[in-house]
Motif scaffolding. Structure first.
Motif, PDB file in Angstrom:
ATOM      1  N   VAL A 147       0.833  -1.211   0.000  1.00 12.53           N
ATOM      2  CA  VAL A 147       0.000   0.000   0.000  1.00 12.53           C
ATOM      3  C   VAL A 147       0.867   1.261   0.000  1.00 12.53           C
ATOM      4  N   PHE A 148       0.551   2.163  -0.897  1.00  8.97           N
ATOM      5  CA  PHE A 148       1.271   3.440  -0.985  1.00  8.97           C
ATOM      6  C   PHE A 148       0.287   4.598  -1.018  1.00  8.97           C
ATOM      7  N   LEU A 149       0.691   5.701  -0.427  1.00 13.16           N
ATOM      8  CA  LEU A 149      -0.081   6.936  -0.572  1.00 13.16           C
ATOM      9  C   LEU A 149       0.255   7.499  -1.957  1.00 13.16           C
ATOM     10  N   GLY A 150      -0.750   7.954  -2.696  1.00 11.70           N
ATOM     11  CA  GLY A 150      -0.508   8.489  -4.041  1.00 11.70           C
ATOM     12  C   GLY A 150       0.161   9.847  -4.003  1.00 11.70           C
ATOM     13  N   PRO A 151       0.765  10.263  -5.125  1.00 10.93           N
ATOM     14  CA  PRO A 151       1.515  11.535  -5.164  1.00 10.93           C
ATOM     15  C   PRO A 151       0.671  12.754  -4.810  1.00 10.93           C
ATOM     16  N   LEU A 152      -0.554  12.805  -5.299  1.00 11.70           N
ATOM     17  CA  LEU A 152      -1.399  13.973  -5.038  1.00 11.70           C
ATOM     18  C   LEU A 152      -1.708  14.087  -3.542  1.00 11.70           C
ATOM     19  N   SER A 153      -2.090  12.967  -2.936  1.00 15.28           N
ATOM     20  CA  SER A 153      -2.447  12.993  -1.511  1.00 15.28           C
ATOM     21  C   SER A 153      -1.216  13.212  -0.641  1.00 15.28           C
ATOM     22  N   TYR A 154      -0.068  12.716  -1.101  1.00 12.11           N
ATOM     23  CA  TYR A 154       1.178  12.952  -0.355  1.00 12.11           C
ATOM     24  C   TYR A 154       1.473  14.453  -0.314  1.00 12.11           C
ATOM     25  N   TYR A 155       1.319  15.083  -1.447  1.00 10.00           N
ATOM     26  CA  TYR A 155       1.529  16.537  -1.521  1.00 10.00           C
ATOM     27  C   TYR A 155       0.546  17.260  -0.590  1.00 10.00           C
ATOM     28  N   ARG A 156      -0.709  16.846  -0.670  1.00  9.80           N
ATOM     29  CA  ARG A 156      -1.769  17.510   0.122  1.00  9.80           C
ATOM     30  C   ARG A 156      -1.542  17.359   1.638  1.00  9.80           C
ATOM     31  N   LEU A 157      -0.999  16.231   2.043  1.00  8.65           N
ATOM     32  CA  LEU A 157      -0.879  15.963   3.480  1.00  8.65           C
ATOM     33  C   LEU A 157       0.470  16.394   4.067  1.00  8.65           C
ATOM     34  N   SER A 158       1.327  16.956   3.223  1.00 12.51           N
ATOM     35  CA  SER A 158       2.663  17.356   3.689  1.00 12.51           C
ATOM     36  C   SER A 158       2.767  18.870   3.869  1.00 12.51           C
ATOM     37  N   GLU A 159       3.809  19.259   4.577  1.00 15.71           N
ATOM     38  CA  GLU A 159       4.157  20.682   4.624  1.00 15.71           C
ATOM     39  C   GLU A 159       5.394  20.840   3.748  1.00 15.71           C
ATOM     40  N   VAL A 160       5.225  21.566   2.667  1.00 15.48           N
ATOM     41  CA  VAL A 160       6.298  21.621   1.669  1.00 15.48           C
ATOM     42  C   VAL A 160       7.115  22.900   1.835  1.00 15.48           C
ATOM     43  N   LYS A 161       8.388  22.718   2.146  1.00 14.60           N
ATOM     44  CA  LYS A 161       9.261  23.887   2.286  1.00 14.60           C
ATOM     45  C   LYS A 161      10.263  23.957   1.142  1.00 14.60           C
TER      46      LYS A 161
END
Lengths: 349, 322
Positions: free
Chosen positions: B132-146
């Motif tokens: 099971v992997f989190l998809g790229p879109l949801s990974y982006y949404r759930l992260s804090e991107v610096k």
């Protein structure tokens, strides 16, 4: 609607009253007593004695730290929704649900119309009053929206119907607390910002829950995005919003200015998710930041949230910092002739 | 139309296992003792899969705190941030703080999946095992991107890391399940959605069977075709939380191999078998190529007892046990 009674006398408290959000770490021996009771190894009376002893211990910690408005640390409550669901008709428990890591609660399911059976907090409040060092006790109660949002709904056609039924129940319970002489009620609604589209009627349900209550009423919200709730702040018939500020580096103070908020705040000055104990100077700095957006008479000082997840030692030290930091600012206010305020409602409801 | 069953995503973690994990992380028990606990509870997932004769199953993600926690095991760079609410659930995850370019971590995922594979073998379950992997879109949404200036760049790097990790797992798993709960979320911009087929290309080109699944409320139903255009063998949709929209969903299913999320994992109310059969009949009438019946989303949100009851309902769908 109950209007503020200008002739009624309300208790006096120091300016920038220090208080807590509610929960406090359970002593290890209480946890052990609960475990033994679950295993049938100690009697109900023995467990009750352990609960009572723990409330005495919590009160003592609050007193020595110098907290003006204590709670009983919610010693008898395993969890904020579970406790109330256990005392109401209409709920059923299927088992534990995880919230994060190894934190669980028995998430209740609503399986029939929710009904008030009998006062839920009377026993614990009576005992707390009997051992408290002050009459200025705060009692916390989970709000109707959060009880519904953190439960499963198997019965009601809409969540809104469930929430408004719960609001009537909570209102009955709060009025009972007022009759008992509690001067400060805090309604806990951490779930309120979760579903943006439900906030408008969620706010009305909270108003229903506090309708006719003529003592100080605070509303505590944690975890969520406060910018979603602030547009409804004026509509909310509570005197105070008790919010997390420290763990957001006080950035949300900006919302008070942006939304022209003019009621009281419960200013969170210590982070309950960090073991690092804030210094009194840090606390004082936080209070001064808040005083840039709100008059000091409208600021109560407290931790961000309940302290139960910390060790008792750290929780106590954080309370000491809250009190010492507040005293530093009070000294400055005293010079301006401001030393006390009344613990009274400021909103008609 | 071929009908089969699958257990999707996570399985409710027993408080005893969570406690054992806390002990293990604190060094209070050793790896051997911890894995004994893990084995006991993972075996329960596979036994359930066996009981319903599931074609596919995951290992229940019991080793991890949640689906976001899995990413820390194979993505190098992000640190664990504060606890954040997982969408609109009373369930919290540690937000990944991304302060540097993402890279592949020498993952213990291979060992973890190997462990699950061995447990599965012992239970005698014959389902295909999914990673099971989190998809790229949801990974982006759930992260804090610096670190990243634009989300596409972050998602592409993440997609490459997932693809390389899948390559490592090739001999251990039979398929991968990629979760995209953010697919239909209001706050996601449409321009990102249209770029997904390209962002998914590294994952899509792996030789492992792919199941891309989405769940929770589908606020932007017009994105359905974008979702179905992501190259994968199966597409999973949460029908249970979108019952008022199913009539609009069915016409898009022609020729699709569908993972039909028919068991709502955010309520304890049990579904009626007749209602699931009705959904199944509608999917069939609209020309879906194949349907895999499953729980609609992660099962962390419900008590284990209810999860078991719900999954067992699948045995009664389509006229009884098959």
């Amino acid at each position: 609607m109950v209007k503020i009674n200008s002739k009624k006398s309300y208790p006096e408290v120091p300016v920038l009253p220090t208080t807590v959000i509610g929960s406090y770490p359970r002593p290890k021996w209480l946890k052990e007593s609960i475990r033994l009771s679950s295993a049938g190894k100690i009697s109900k009376d023995d467990l009750e004695e352990a609960f009572n002893d723990s409330v005495i211990a919590v009160m003592r910690d609050h007193e020595v730290a110098g907290i003006d408005i204590p709670t009983d640390g919610e010693m008898r409550r395993d969890e904020m929704v579970e406790f109330f669901a256990e005392h109401l008709k209409g709920f059923k428990f299927y088992g534990y649900v995880r919230v994060w890591g190894d934190a669980y609660y028995r998430k209740p399911s609503v399986v029939s119309r929710v009904e008030y059976k009998k006062p839920m907090l009377e026993g614990e409040v009576k005992f707390a009053q009997s051992v408290s060092y002050t009459k200025n006790l705060k009692v916390t109660i989970t709000g109707p929206y959060t009880i519904a949002d953190w439960s499963f709904n198997e019965y009601y056609k809409t969540k809104e119907d469930l929430v408004f039924d719960l609001a009537k129940i909570i209102n009955q319970e709060i009025k009972n607390l007022v009759k008992m002489g509690i001067p400060f009620i805090q309604v806990d609604e951490p779930a309120l910002p979760t579903h943006e589209d439900e906030i408008p009627w969620g706010v009305q349900a909270i108003n229903e829950a506090v309708k006719g209550v003529d003592v100080k009423v605070g509303l505590h919200i944690c975890y969520g995005d406060y910018s979603k709730v602030m547009p409804f702040a004026d509509e909310l018939k509570v005197d105070q919003l008790a919010l997390e500020f420290k763990n957001r580096d006080f950035k949300d103070l900006e919302l008070i200015k942006r939304f022209g908020y003019s009621k009281e705040i419960g200013l969170g000055v210590v982070d309950v998710h960090s073991k690092k104990v804030e210094t009194p100077e840090e606390v004082a700095k936080g209070i001064k930041k808040a005083m840039q957006v709100l008059e000091p008479e409208k600021i109560f000082v407290n931790p961000d949230c309940g302290l139960k997840r910390l060790s008792r030692k750290v929780a106590y030290q954080k309370l000491v910092s809250v009190v010492e930091g507040t005293r530093m600012v009070r000294e400055e206010l005293k010079k301006k002739g401001l030393s006390t305020i009344q613990l009274k409602p400021i909103v008609n409801r | 139309m071929q009908i089969s069953k699958s257990i999707v995503g996570s399985y409710p973690k027993s408080p005893k296992l969570a406690k054992a994990q806390a002990w293990y992380n604190a060094g209070k028990i050793g790896k051997e003792k911890y894995e004994k606990y893990l084995k006991t509870y993972t075996a329960k997932v596979f036994s359930l899969a066996k009981e319903i004769n599931a074609s596919y199953t995951t290992d229940g993600l019991l080793r991890w705190d949640d689906i976001v926690d899995v990413t820390f095991s194979f993505v190098k760079g992000p640190t664990k941030g504060p606890l954040i609410r997982f969408y609109d659930n009373n369930f919290y995850y540690r937000r990944p703080i991304i302060s540097s370019k993402l890279a592949k971590e020498d993952s213990n995922l291979v060992e973890a999946m190997g462990f699950s594979r061995d447990v599965m073998k012992e239970t005698g379950a014959s389902s295909k095992l999914k990673g099971v992997f989190l998809g790229p879109l949801s990974y982006y949404r759930l992260s804090e991107v610096k670190h990243y200036k634009n989300p596409e760049e972050l998602m592409m790097d993440y997609s490459n890391v997932v693809s390389e990790t899948i390559d490592d797992l090739k001999s251990t798993i039979d398929a991968v399940e990629i979760h995209e709960p953010s697919m239909f979320e209001k706050r996601i911009k449409n321009e990102l959605i249209t770029k997904l087929p390209e962002i998914y290309s590294p994952i899509s080109s792996t030789g492992v069977e792919k199941h891309v699944i989405t769940y929770f409320e589908m606020s932007h139903l017009e994105r359905l075709d974008n979702f179905l255009s992501i190259k994968a063998e199966y597409h999973g949709i949460d029908l249970s939380e979108n019952l008022t929209k199913v009539a609009k969903i069915y016409p898009h299913l022609k020729g699709i191999s569908l993972i039909a999320g028919v068991l709502n994992t955010r309520t304890t109310k049990l579904e009626k078998v007749s209602s699931i059969n009705k959904v199944l009949s509608n999917i069939n009438q609209h020309g879906a190529k194949e349907v895999v019946l499953s729980n609609s989303s992660l099962m962390d949100f419900i008590p284990e007892m209810i999860a078991v009851k719900k999954i067992k309902l699948l045995n009664k769908v389509g006229g009884g046990k098959n």
